[in-house]
Structures are given as structure tokens and as C-alpha cells.
Design a protein around this motif. Structure first.
Motif, PDB file in Angstrom:
ATOM      1  N   ASN A  30      10.225   8.846  -4.629  1.00 38.79           N
ATOM      2  CA  ASN A  30       8.984   8.215  -4.157  1.00 38.79           C
ATOM      3  C   ASN A  30       9.001   7.914  -2.662  1.00 38.79           C
ATOM      4  N   LEU A  31      10.094   8.315  -1.982  1.00 40.69           N
ATOM      5  CA  LEU A  31      10.197   8.078  -0.539  1.00 40.69           C
ATOM      6  C   LEU A  31       9.826   9.337   0.236  1.00 40.69           C
ATOM      7  N   SER A  32       9.425   9.141   1.484  1.00 36.62           N
ATOM      8  CA  SER A  32       9.149  10.285   2.349  1.00 36.62           C
ATOM      9  C   SER A  32      10.438  11.080   2.558  1.00 36.62           C
ATOM     10  N   ASP A  33      10.285  12.379   2.813  1.00 34.40           N
ATOM     11  CA  ASP A  33      11.458  13.246   2.992  1.00 34.40           C
ATOM     12  C   ASP A  33      12.207  12.871   4.273  1.00 34.40           C
ATOM     13  N   PRO A  34      13.537  13.005   4.262  1.00 34.05           N
ATOM     14  CA  PRO A  34      14.287  12.677   5.480  1.00 34.05           C
ATOM     15  C   PRO A  34      14.047  13.705   6.585  1.00 34.05           C
ATOM     16  N   THR A  35      13.987  13.223   7.804  1.00 34.08           N
ATOM     17  CA  THR A  35      13.905  14.127   8.959  1.00 34.08           C
ATOM     18  C   THR A  35      15.317  14.570   9.326  1.00 34.08           C
ATOM     19  N   ASP A  36      15.442  15.594  10.163  1.00 34.85           N
ATOM     20  CA  ASP A  36      16.762  16.026  10.634  1.00 34.85           C
ATOM     21  C   ASP A  36      17.456  14.880  11.364  1.00 34.85           C
ATOM     22  N   GLU A  37      16.677  14.110  12.100  1.00 36.22           N
ATOM     23  CA  GLU A  37      17.210  12.971  12.846  1.00 36.22           C
ATOM     24  C   GLU A  37      17.848  11.959  11.890  1.00 36.22           C
ATOM     25  N   GLU A  38      17.151  11.638  10.813  1.00 30.07           N
ATOM     26  CA  GLU A  38      17.691  10.686   9.839  1.00 30.07           C
ATOM     27  C   GLU A  38      18.960  11.250   9.201  1.00 30.07           C
ATOM     28  N   LEU A  39      18.941  12.522   8.842  1.00 32.70           N
ATOM     29  CA  LEU A  39      20.118  13.130   8.209  1.00 32.70           C
ATOM     30  C   LEU A  39      21.323  13.081   9.140  1.00 32.70           C
ATOM     31  N   ASP A  40      21.085  13.285  10.439  1.00 35.11           N
ATOM     32  CA  ASP A  40      22.188  13.216  11.414  1.00 35.11           C
ATOM     33  C   ASP A  40      22.783  11.816  11.459  1.00 35.11           C
ATOM     34  N   VAL A  41      21.928  10.788  11.466  1.00 31.34           N
ATOM     35  CA  VAL A  41      22.424   9.403  11.550  1.00 31.34           C
ATOM     36  C   VAL A  41      23.176   9.048  10.265  1.00 31.34           C
ATOM     37  N   LEU A  42      22.652   9.442   9.112  1.00 31.42           N
ATOM     38  CA  LEU A  42      23.351   9.159   7.852  1.00 31.42           C
ATOM     39  C   LEU A  42      24.722   9.837   7.839  1.00 31.42           C
ATOM     40  N   ASP A  43      24.777  11.034   8.393  1.00 31.33           N
ATOM     41  CA  ASP A  43      26.044  11.760   8.458  1.00 31.33           C
ATOM     42  C   ASP A  43      27.040  11.009   9.354  1.00 31.33           C
ATOM     43  N   GLN A  44      26.552  10.486  10.482  1.00 32.67           N
ATOM     44  CA  GLN A  44      27.438   9.726  11.378  1.00 32.67           C
ATOM     45  C   GLN A  44      28.012   8.492  10.685  1.00 32.67           C
ATOM     46  N   TRP A  45      27.211   7.896   9.823  1.00 31.85           N
ATOM     47  CA  TRP A  45      27.652   6.697   9.097  1.00 31.85           C
ATOM     48  C   TRP A  45      28.392   7.073   7.809  1.00 31.85           C
ATOM     49  N   ASN A  46      28.532   8.363   7.571  1.00 36.32           N
ATOM     50  CA  ASN A  46      29.208   8.830   6.377  1.00 36.32           C
ATOM     51  C   ASN A  46      28.521   8.351   5.097  1.00 36.32           C
ATOM     52  N   ARG A  70       8.957   5.862   4.389  1.00 37.60           N
ATOM     53  CA  ARG A  70       7.782   5.227   3.782  1.00 37.60           C
ATOM     54  C   ARG A  70       7.877   5.362   2.265  1.00 37.60           C
ATOM     55  N   ILE A  71       7.377   4.363   1.578  1.00 35.39           N
ATOM     56  CA  ILE A  71       7.288   4.436   0.120  1.00 35.39           C
ATOM     57  C   ILE A  71       5.926   5.062  -0.185  1.00 35.39           C
ATOM     58  N   LEU A  72       5.955   6.269  -0.729  1.00 37.12           N
ATOM     59  CA  LEU A  72       4.723   7.035  -0.883  1.00 37.12           C
ATOM     60  C   LEU A  72       3.912   6.590  -2.090  1.00 37.12           C
ATOM     61  N   LYS A  73       4.617   6.210  -3.147  1.00 36.19           N
ATOM     62  CA  LYS A  73       3.931   5.827  -4.392  1.00 36.19           C
ATOM     63  C   LYS A  73       4.974   5.282  -5.358  1.00 36.19           C
ATOM     64  N   GLY A  74       4.538   4.747  -6.473  1.00 41.65           N
ATOM     65  CA  GLY A  74       5.471   4.377  -7.537  1.00 41.65           C
ATOM     66  C   GLY A  74       6.388   3.223  -7.155  1.00 41.65           C
ATOM     67  N   GLU A  75       7.588   3.264  -7.732  1.00 40.13           N
ATOM     68  CA  GLU A  75       8.503   2.143  -7.579  1.00 40.13           C
ATOM     69  C   GLU A  75       9.812   2.604  -6.944  1.00 40.13           C
ATOM     70  N   VAL A  76      10.308   1.803  -6.027  1.00 36.01           N
ATOM     71  CA  VAL A  76      11.592   2.066  -5.382  1.00 36.01           C
ATOM     72  C   VAL A  76      12.425   0.784  -5.455  1.00 36.01           C
ATOM     73  N   VAL A  77      13.714   0.942  -5.794  1.00 32.59           N
ATOM     74  CA  VAL A  77      14.644  -0.183  -5.797  1.00 32.59           C
ATOM     75  C   VAL A  77      15.713   0.086  -4.752  1.00 32.59           C
ATOM     76  N   PRO A  81       0.833  -1.216   0.000  1.00 32.71           N
ATOM     77  CA  PRO A  81       0.000   0.000   0.000  1.00 32.71           C
ATOM     78  C   PRO A  81       0.860   1.255   0.000  1.00 32.71           C
ATOM     79  N   ASP A  82       0.404   2.306  -0.666  1.00 30.55           N
ATOM     80  CA  ASP A  82       1.111   3.591  -0.615  1.00 30.55           C
ATOM     81  C   ASP A  82       1.288   3.987   0.846  1.00 30.55           C
ATOM     82  N   GLY A  83       2.479   4.444   1.195  1.00 29.92           N
ATOM     83  CA  GLY A  83       2.735   4.889   2.560  1.00 29.92           C
ATOM     84  C   GLY A  83       3.301   3.801   3.463  1.00 29.92           C
TER      85      GLY A  83
END
Ligand code: FES
Length: 95
Positions: A54-70, A83-90, A16-18
Motif C-alpha cells: 500500500n506504499l508508493s514504490d521506492p525511488t532509486d535514491e531511497e534504495l541507495d540510502v536503504l542499502d547504505q544503512w544495510n 506515501r500511503i496510497l490506500k488501505g492499511e499500513v503498520v 487521506p490516500d496519498g
């Protein structure tokens, strides 16, 4: 409905979308790696091969964790807090 494909297994599921990406991955039959389920540990990071838009926008929290993992947020996302909002994601699972 949205569609998630996971590499390298190359399995897909229509969801389902979302739908949360971890749940969508499990629907596709892939045991998704995760730890906190709360967008703070980074264990669930995966490469987005296509469909970032097609993915939900990153939160500041997610961006911080991605930055920590480089990890570049234009290529990698945390599956537990997306969340996958619509369409196709690989995704390419694993680090
Ligand atoms: S499981 Fe910890 S950040 Fe996703």
C-alpha cells in the motif's frame, strides 16, 4: 481514506490516500524521527510490519540510502519519501 498504525506505541490514524508517512505518523500522535526530509540521510527509516503493497514504490535514491544503512527494502522504508496510497499500513518506528 488510508490507515496507518505505528508500533510499539500501537496508535493509529486515518489519513487521506496519498499522505506522506511522516505526516500520517504525526496525525497518529507519534513524533517521527527525521533529518533531511529529502530521502538522503536515512534517519527516518522504519520497519514495515505489514501493508508494504500500500506504499508508493521506492525511488532509486531511497534504495541507495536503504542499502547504505544495510536495510532490506522489502522490510524497511524511509518515511519521509513515502506515501500511503490506500488501505492499511503498520510501521515499527525506530531503528
Ligand atoms: S529524513 Fe532523511 S531520509 Fe528521511
Amino acid at each position: 481514506m488510508a490507515k496507518l498504525t505505528i508500533l510499539p506505541a500501537n496508535v493509529s490514524a486515518e489519513v487521506p490516500d496519498g499522505e506522506n508517512l511522516i505526516e500520517a505518523g504525526e496525525t497518529a500522535g507519534v513524533e517521527m524521527e527525521a533529518g533531511c526530509f529529502n530521502c538522503s540521510c536515512g534517519t527516518c527509516v522504519a520497519e514495515v510490519v505489514s501493508g508494504m503493497e500500500n506504499l508508493s514504490d521506492p525511488t532509486d535514491e531511497e534504495l541507495d540510502v536503504l542499502d547504505q544503512w544495510n536495510k532490506d527494502p522489502e522490510k524497511f522504508r524511509l518515511t519521509c519519501c513515502n506515501r500511503i496510497l490506500k488501505g492499511e499500513v503498520v510501521l515499527r518506528a525506530g531503528h
